[in-house]
Scaffold this motif. Structure first.
Motif, PDB file in Angstrom:
ATOM      1  N   LEU A  27      -4.283  -3.770  15.022  1.00  0.00           N
ATOM      2  CA  LEU A  27      -3.041  -3.001  14.876  1.00  0.00           C
ATOM      3  C   LEU A  27      -2.261  -3.003  16.189  1.00  0.00           C
ATOM      4  O   LEU A  27      -2.845  -3.008  17.280  1.00  0.00           O
TER       5      LEU A  27
ATOM      6  N   THR B  98       4.525   6.516   6.295  1.00  0.00           N
ATOM      7  CA  THR B  98       3.310   6.925   5.572  1.00  0.00           C
ATOM      8  C   THR B  98       2.096   6.906   6.493  1.00  0.00           C
ATOM      9  O   THR B  98       0.994   7.211   6.079  1.00  0.00           O
ATOM     10  N   ALA B  99       2.314   6.493   7.728  1.00  0.00           N
ATOM     11  CA  ALA B  99       1.220   6.458   8.700  1.00  0.00           C
ATOM     12  C   ALA B  99       1.789   6.830  10.062  1.00  0.00           C
ATOM     13  O   ALA B  99       2.922   6.485  10.387  1.00  0.00           O
TER      14      ALA B  99
ATOM     15  N   SER C  49       0.825  -1.230   0.000  1.00  0.00           N
ATOM     16  CA  SER C  49       0.000   0.000   0.000  1.00  0.00           C
ATOM     17  C   SER C  49       0.852   1.270   0.000  1.00  0.00           C
ATOM     18  O   SER C  49       0.616   2.170  -0.817  1.00  0.00           O
ATOM     19  N   PRO C  50       1.841   1.383   0.892  1.00  0.00           N
ATOM     20  CA  PRO C  50       2.674   2.594   0.841  1.00  0.00           C
ATOM     21  C   PRO C  50       3.354   2.787  -0.515  1.00  0.00           C
ATOM     22  O   PRO C  50       3.500   3.917  -0.985  1.00  0.00           O
TER      23      PRO C  50
ATOM     24  N   ASP D 284       5.667   4.347  17.255  1.00  0.00           N
ATOM     25  CA  ASP D 284       6.751   5.273  17.603  1.00  0.00           C
ATOM     26  C   ASP D 284       8.133   4.721  17.255  1.00  0.00           C
ATOM     27  O   ASP D 284       9.145   5.164  17.794  1.00  0.00           O
TER      28      ASP D 284
ATOM     29  N   LYS E 133       6.524  -1.873   9.914  1.00  0.00           N
ATOM     30  CA  LYS E 133       7.256  -3.071   9.497  1.00  0.00           C
ATOM     31  C   LYS E 133       8.402  -2.768   8.536  1.00  0.00           C
ATOM     32  O   LYS E 133       9.544  -3.132   8.821  1.00  0.00           O
TER      33      LYS E 133
ATOM     34  N   ASP F 272      -0.330   3.977  20.962  1.00  0.00           N
ATOM     35  CA  ASP F 272       1.060   3.560  21.226  1.00  0.00           C
ATOM     36  C   ASP F 272       1.711   4.586  22.175  1.00  0.00           C
ATOM     37  O   ASP F 272       2.502   4.223  23.057  1.00  0.00           O
TER      38      ASP F 272
ATOM     39  N   ALA G 181       7.355  -8.406   9.421  1.00  0.00           N
ATOM     40  CA  ALA G 181       8.543  -8.036  10.194  1.00  0.00           C
ATOM     41  C   ALA G 181       9.143  -9.339  10.707  1.00  0.00           C
ATOM     42  O   ALA G 181       8.601  -9.963  11.610  1.00  0.00           O
TER      43      ALA G 181
ATOM     44  N   GLY H 290       4.695   1.750   6.958  1.00  0.00           N
ATOM     45  CA  GLY H 290       4.354   1.656   8.378  1.00  0.00           C
ATOM     46  C   GLY H 290       5.537   1.105   9.166  1.00  0.00           C
ATOM     47  O   GLY H 290       6.691   1.135   8.709  1.00  0.00           O
TER      48      GLY H 290
ATOM     49  N   ARG I  65       9.931 -12.273  21.285  1.00  0.00           N
ATOM     50  CA  ARG I  65       9.981 -11.074  20.437  1.00  0.00           C
ATOM     51  C   ARG I  65      11.185 -10.254  20.852  1.00  0.00           C
ATOM     52  O   ARG I  65      11.343  -9.911  22.014  1.00  0.00           O
TER      53      ARG I  65
ATOM     54  N   SER J 149      13.121   5.699  16.429  1.00  0.00           N
ATOM     55  CA  SER J 149      13.877   4.988  17.469  1.00  0.00           C
ATOM     56  C   SER J 149      15.078   4.219  16.926  1.00  0.00           C
ATOM     57  O   SER J 149      15.136   3.875  15.747  1.00  0.00           O
TER      58      SER J 149
END
Ligand SMILES: NC(=O)C1=CN([C@@H]2O[C@H](COP(=O)(O)OP(=O)(O)OC[C@H]3O[C@@H](n4cnc5c(N)ncnc54)[C@H](O)[C@@H]3O)[C@@H](O)[C@H]2O)C=CC1
Ligand SMILES: O=C(CO)COP(=O)(O)O
Ligand SMILES: [Zn+2]
Length: 348
Positions: free
Chosen positions: A263, A116-117, A44-45, A121, A95, A168, A68, A93, A136, A125
């Motif tokens: 999300l 793009t969104a 999409s982006p 955060d 990922k 977030d 990811a 986004g 994770r 970073s």
């Protein structure tokens, strides 16, 4: 003798504003990055802004990622080597940005982040959040050299991506509580500055909640600034601790047992309601967190996430297993306690 030292890595340029996606080429030039970029994006982006970025370079290669994962990082490294890329541009986004961050770090190349969104955060970073099996990882990687956050693009993105970014940020309240708890109980290193910046970022977002409305480009401006500030807090701490506590463990566990349902930001928001309750009890600030999420239109219930009640309870009882990060969940909450917190707070 005072022997302490610290190394804080931050982006050199941060551009936020209307139409700044057309300044990627200028930002790259300002950084003296020469040669051929590899544009790392997702479908999409790429459809939305890929050509606008490509048009700013004489010679550019593109690769798209779908998830990811460490294998996606490997694929981007291969694509960069095959294209003889000299730097990476991540468009999309969380990922593609996380994957590019790690790939650029491993290749020893610079990278530029073009979100793009306003959904997370990680845009600034120095960390990538990558799942692997039952766990994770929060992987340290150099932050982007530049961040180019186009508020027009972000304002035109599906609204739920912006409410996810807000959630977030709101989750920083509980993340910092978990961090302080870990300092008191486990002597975990804590940064007053990063903790205060993270909390202040959440506070400013909540104070401006009235201006965060669908169709208002100012919303993307407010949220982007908060996402940058939260990312800086992570860079100062050299850890995702200022922005990731037990509510994130809950979300990461949901990603494992109910992948693709909701999300990231929305999951951590709902997690934050429950972990605030665990921190401060029935009369605590969990209602403030719920109300802040409601005010910006983020989900506050399992149904709002599109996830069934039992899955939420299961994620809460097993979230502590995700990684070795001490939080209010400590060695785990019982099923009974998880049901109690989830039902008292109205999550189920
Ligand atoms: N490294 C870090 O410090 C942090 C990393 N993260 C990670 O970021 C990820 C979550 O970020 P998301 O952005 O939610 O994930 P994502 O990259 O999967 O994006 C969500 C969806 O939005 C779509 N999208 C993006 N921009 C769009 C636009 N303008 N119009 C239409 N669709 C658009 C994407 O194609 C995708 O389908 C998670 O993997 C999370 O762990 C989250 C916070 C911090
Ligand atoms: O999502 C994050 C901060 O918002 C960071 O993710 P981790 O929990 O993987 O460190
Ligand atoms: Zn997050």
């Amino acid at each position: 003798m005072f022997g302490k030292s610290t190394w804080i890595k931050l982006p050199r340029n941060v551009l936020v504003g209307h139409g700044v996606v057309d300044q990627v080429g200028a930002a790259v030039e300002e950084l003296s990055l020469a040669g051929r970029p590899l544009l790392v994006t997702s479908p999409s982006p790429d459809d939305i802004a890929g050509d606008r970025v490509r048009d700013q370079f004489d010679d550019v290669a593109t690769t798209t990622v779908s998830d990811a994962s460490f294998s996606a990082v490997g694929e981007v490294i291969e694509a960069a080597e095959a294209a003889e890329a000299t730097f990476l541009v991540a468009l999309g986004g969380g990922k593609p940005i996380d994957i590019s961050k790690m790939a650029a770090d491993e290749l020893g190349l610079g990278f530029v982040s073009v979100p793009t969104a306003a959904s997370h955060d990680g845009i600034v970073s120095g960390r990538s959040s990558i799942p692997e099996g039952d766990t994770r990882h929060s992987v340290a990687a150099d932050p982007p050299l530049a961040v180019i956050a186009d508020t027009e693009l972000m304002a035109n993105a599906p609204w739920e991506l912006t409410t996810a970014g807000c959630a977030d940020i709101i989750s920083n309240y509980t993340a910092v509580k978990d961090w302080r708890l870990a300092r008191r109980l486990k002597n975990v290193e804590y940064s007053e500055y990063a903790g205060a910046l993270s909390e202040m970022t959440a506070e400013m977002l909540v104070d401006n909640a009235g201006s965060i409305k669908q169709g208002l480009e100012e919303s993307a401006w407010i949220v982007s600034k908060a996402l940058v500030s939260s990312g800086v807090a992570m860079s100062i701490a050299d850890s995702s601790r200022p922005a990731s506590g037990a509510e994130h463990l809950f979300s990461h566990q949901l990603d494992r047992i109910a992948p693709g349902e909701a999300l990231h930001g929305h999951q951590v928001g709902v997690g934050s309601i429950m972990t605030e309750y665990l921190h401060t009890g029935e009369k605590g600030a969990w209602r403030d967190i719920r109300d802040a999420l409601r005010a910006i239109g983020a989900p506050t219930t399992a149904a709002g996430l599109g996830i069934d009640d039992e899955t939420v309870v299961q994620a809460l009882t097993t979230a502590h297993e995700i990684r070795d990060r001490y939080t209010i969940l400590a060695g785990g909450v019982s099923e009974e306690a998880a049901r109690e917190v989830a039902s008292f707070t109205g999550v189920v």
